[in-house]
Motif scaffolding. Structure first.
Motif, PDB file in Angstrom:
ATOM      1  N   TRP A 355      10.233  37.736 -27.104  1.00  0.00           N
ATOM      2  CA  TRP A 355      11.356  38.553 -27.546  1.00  0.00           C
ATOM      3  C   TRP A 355      12.045  37.951 -28.763  1.00  0.00           C
ATOM      4  CZ3 TRP A 355      13.458  38.160 -21.904  1.00  0.00           C
ATOM      5  CH2 TRP A 355      12.758  39.045 -21.079  1.00  0.00           C
ATOM      6  N   MET A 356      12.394  38.802 -29.689  1.00  0.00           N
ATOM      7  CA  MET A 356      13.299  38.416 -30.773  1.00  0.00           C
ATOM      8  C   MET A 356      14.186  39.629 -31.022  1.00  0.00           C
ATOM      9  SD  MET A 356      12.374  36.813 -34.456  1.00  0.00           S
ATOM     10  CE  MET A 356      13.635  36.314 -35.626  1.00  0.00           C
ATOM     11  N   PRO A 359      13.325  43.535 -30.081  1.00  0.00           N
ATOM     12  CA  PRO A 359      11.875  43.691 -30.132  1.00  0.00           C
ATOM     13  C   PRO A 359      11.546  45.185 -30.103  1.00  0.00           C
ATOM     14  CG  PRO A 359      12.581  42.813 -27.982  1.00  0.00           C
ATOM     15  CD  PRO A 359      13.780  42.809 -28.883  1.00  0.00           C
ATOM     16  N   TYR A 446      19.392  51.937 -30.519  1.00  0.00           N
ATOM     17  CA  TYR A 446      19.001  50.978 -29.492  1.00  0.00           C
ATOM     18  C   TYR A 446      19.280  51.614 -28.136  1.00  0.00           C
ATOM     19  CZ  TYR A 446      17.664  46.639 -27.403  1.00  0.00           C
ATOM     20  OH  TYR A 446      16.967  45.705 -26.680  1.00  0.00           O
ATOM     21  N   GLY A 514      20.028  39.863 -22.241  1.00  0.00           N
ATOM     22  CA  GLY A 514      18.979  40.398 -23.106  1.00  0.00           C
ATOM     23  C   GLY A 514      18.998  41.914 -23.051  1.00  0.00           C
ATOM     24  N   GLU A 671      22.085  44.024 -30.132  1.00  0.00           N
ATOM     25  CA  GLU A 671      20.863  44.115 -30.933  1.00  0.00           C
ATOM     26  C   GLU A 671      20.897  45.176 -32.026  1.00  0.00           C
ATOM     27  OE1 GLU A 671      17.328  42.931 -28.072  1.00  0.00           O
ATOM     28  OE2 GLU A 671      19.132  43.509 -27.016  1.00  0.00           O
TER      29      GLU A 671
HETATM   30 MO1  MOS Z   1      17.245  40.093 -26.688  1.00  0.00          MO
HETATM   31  S1  MOS Z   1      15.493  39.985 -27.793  1.00  0.00           S
HETATM   32  O1  MOS Z   1      16.769  41.348 -25.578  1.00  0.00           O
HETATM   33  O2  MOS Z   1      17.355  38.633 -25.859  1.00  0.00           O
END
Ligand code: MOS
Length: 709
Positions: A355-356, A359, A446, A514, A671
């Protein structure tokens, strides 16, 4: 554990600018990171660990010669595949280190050196001699690799989608855009490099493993390690009180975590500290795969899309599969009755991708949003109008109504604030001295994610104070601060009356920081626990009352499509003589539900925009084509945008509340700032110069010419 429906919260401190709860600890250096814990935290007489890495891309370790290392003062042990503790489960070959002699990529862990000091461990590692047999390998991603179709793409999405008759639609389209877009390998570079402190204790035959780990999710670490170690997750305690960033690279345990845990197994209880170096991170802690996107857009002459095709080629490793979901935003972004998406992977002898930040959306929206700009030029339609023309009535992927799709509002508001109306329609039309000047726009999106599997505990402390506990990790986003605000509003007290405990597997379970899901998931659990507390105990605040609750499932996701949206505007200046690119203005407008803390939220948006600018102009993990390892493995050669690169960057958001999605009215913000940003920059450089760049990063080489660009 009680299940509780979380109802909308009465808003008081949510939305208020609130200082960071841990700001003083951080700026005074009192915040303790994973390898900084000492005797107060049970880290007594630790040993230090250094990693020895393979130097071949594929092969076998035929011998590890440790004599010289072992005779170095301070070195305690050298551990390799012949003497490492055995694991119970080795399916995850990224984590199952030192279990056999196979080497799957250059930089893989092949030995560990334990020593009394960090210096001795490092010197010892330099003295270990590793003999390796070399096998033929494939490390370069090209359009000619053998590829395969993975079963799903991250996290569990369809690999391919098909709607309508795509080929017939292209045959009839007035305008077709058909190009290949590329994004490079990119590495997360959080300020705090990955680090782990681990020790084992045996309590009457009951094994216990305790860790401080620089992670985005303490429960996730325990859950992934436990079966491999033959333990129940409850036998592992993981804490992460402070984490210096992650961006996804700390979203799941990587091989170094197992290195520390296995080494600690051999020390009769002495703790082991492992601080991964910046250089080692480029092989061991995940990265974004390079992507090759073939995009076709078919439209009527006035710009209405009839067909969209996005075929992605990218790579994974032989050790472990990770499939970036690059075409996922193409499935839901614009209306078109005919659509095809595909993901294909080349399995290469390289480090394991992961993951970055964003992603899928990040590389996918680079490709799609540059392609949309090309379509706007081909049709002679303003790029904002083109996007408005292609607004879908419902989510094109699922057919569900969008809960709160405000892309057009973001575009229009941004256009007004950015001064879009004054833009010259023609590219390569504005020159300021030796600089070509242009502007560009791109959409951002997103998904709104809220994870099951969270719980929280509320306990009254008396005097109007409450202890609120959840295992969530604040990786620097401000989670501690916003969760205190949420708890305060849910209990109808001030944030200063909340003692928040986080980041410990002994606390009620929390999912990973995340997928921009943290605040939504943990906040909803805190609201559920607070509301249940009030239901059970009324306004009584006598000390010692306690409630633990988990939010009831919310059926809304079955009938509505939840996404956030945004619009990014960039101004680019490209030097006529050198091709140097500057971005004097970068501006994002977002629709993300209610913003809980304007200060920490703004930092997330600005950080995302800067990371997108960085991807646009700089970031590139350059690989040695012979062995596949990254040669730009430090911050001198892997350039991330620094102060001098970031000029005027700003973000705004629409005032709104998404009460259908969370009881706070918020969605998620971590993100979306990186999504579309590199495309806005690329589109601005096209508008400045008339040269279309379809590959990141955009560099001076893209605008070459002895007589100027
Ligand atoms: Mo983020 S790439 O979902 O930690």
């Amino acid at each position: 554990m009680t299940e509780q429906v979380a109802r909308p919260v009465k808003i008081r401190t949510i939305g208020r600018r609130t200082d960071r709860a841990d700001g003083v600890e951080k700026v005074t250096g009192r915040a303790t990171y994973a390898v900084e814990h000492g005797v107060d935290d049970g880290v007594v007489d630790p040993l230090h660990l250094w990693l020895v890495q393979s130097t071949v891309a594929k092969g076998r370790v035929s011998a590890v010669r440790a004599e010289a290392a072992l005779s170095h003062p301070g070195v305690v042990a050298v551990i390799d595949h012949t003497n490492a503790p055995r694991l119970h489960d080795t399916d995850n070959r990224e984590l199952a280190i030192l279990q056999d002699d196979r080497v799957g990529f250059r930089g893989q862990i092949v030995a560990l050196v334990l020593a009394e000091t960090l210096e001795a461990a490092r010197q010892g590692a330099a003295l270990v001699e590793v003999d390796q047999e070399v096998d033929p390998h494939e490390v370069e991603l090209t359009e000619h690799n053998a590829t395969y179709r993975p079963e799903t793409v991250n996290p569990d999405m369809d690999t391919d989608t098909d709607e309508g008759d795509v080929d017939a639609a292209f045959a009839q389209a007035d305008v077709v855009v058909d190009h290949t877009y590329r994004t490079p390998y990119e590495h997360n570079n959080p300020l705090e490099a990955h680090a782990t402190t681990a020790w084992w204790e045996s309590d009457g035959g009951d094994e216990r493993l305790t860790m401080f780990d620089s992670t985005q999710g303490v429960h996730g670490v325990a859950q992934s390690l436990a079966p491999m170690l033959g333990l129940a997750p409850g036998q592992i305690r993981v804490r992460a009180p402070y984490v210096g960033g992650g961006f996804g690279s700390k979203g799941e345990a990587h091989a170094h975590v197992m290195a520390a845990v296995l080494a600690a197994r051999t020390t009769e209880g002495r703790p082991v500290k492992l601080a991964v170096t910046r250089q080692q991170m480029f092989a061991l802690t995940g990265y974004r795969t390079a992507t090759i996107s073939h995009i076709r857009l078919g439209a009527s002459a006035d710009g209405r899309l009839d067909a969209i095709e996005h075929i992605v080629q990218e790579q994974t490793s032989t050790i472990r599969e990770f499939a970036e979901q690059t075409a996922s935003p193409t499935r839901m972004m614009y209306a078109a009755p005919n659509r095809r998406t595909r993901h294909r992977l080349a399995r290469l002898d390289v480090a394991v991708p992961s993951w970055m930040r964003a992603p899928g959306e990040m590389p996918g929206m680079f490709a799609q949003e540059v392609a949309m700009d090309e379509l706007a030029v081909s049709c002679g339609v303003d790029p904002i109008l083109l996007r408005e023309l292609n607004e879908p009535d419902t989510d094109p992927e699922t057919g569900l109504p969008f809960n709160n799709r405000r892309l057009v509002d973001c575009l229009r508001h941004g256009a007004e604030r950015f001064g879009w109306a004054a833009r010259n329609r023609e590219p390569r039309a504005t020159r300021d001295g030796e600089w070509w000047v242009g502007t560009g726009v791109a959409s951002a999106t997103y998904p709104a994610n809220r994870m099951p599997g969270n719980a929280a505990r509320v306990r009254s402390l008396g005097d109007g104070r409450y202890a609120v506990a959840i295992a969530s990790v604040d990786i620097g986003t401000g989670a501690r601060t916003v969760l205190s605000q949420i708890a305060a509003d849910a209990l109808d007290v001030e944030p200063s009356a909340i003692d928040l405990e986080v980041a410990d597997t002994r606390l009620p379970a929390a999912t990973v920081a995340g997928g921009s899901s943290g605040t939504s998931s943990w906040g909803t659990a805190i609201v559920a626990a607070a509301q249940r507390f009030r239901k059970d105990h009324g306004d009584s605040a006598e000390p010692g009352l306690e409630t633990t609750a988990t939010p009831a499932d919310d059926p809304a996701e079955e009938r509505l499509s939840f996404h956030s949206f945004g619009a990014v505007f960039a101004e680019a200046r490209v030097n006529h003589w050198t091709g140097e690119i500057r971005v004097p203005r970068l501006f994002g407008v977002y629709s993300v539900g209610r913003v809980i803390n304007p200060m920490t939220a703004r930092s997330q948006f600005l950080g995302g925009l800067v990371m997108g600018l960085s991807a646009g102009l700089f970031e590139d993990s350059y690989r040695d084509p012979r062995l596949g390892h990254v040669v730009t493995q430090d911050l001198a050669t892997y350039h991330v945008a620094a102060h001098a690169d970031v000029l005027d960057v700003d973000a705004e958001w629409l005032e709104e509340s998404d009460d259908t999605f969370t009881p706070m009215g918020s969605r998620g913000i971590g993100e979306i700032g990186i999504v579309g940003t590199a495309a806005a920059v690329a589109n601005a450089t096209f508008h400045a110069t008339g040269t279309r760049v379809r590959s990141l990063p955009i560099t001076v080489d893209d605008f070459s010419g002895a007589d100027g660009i």
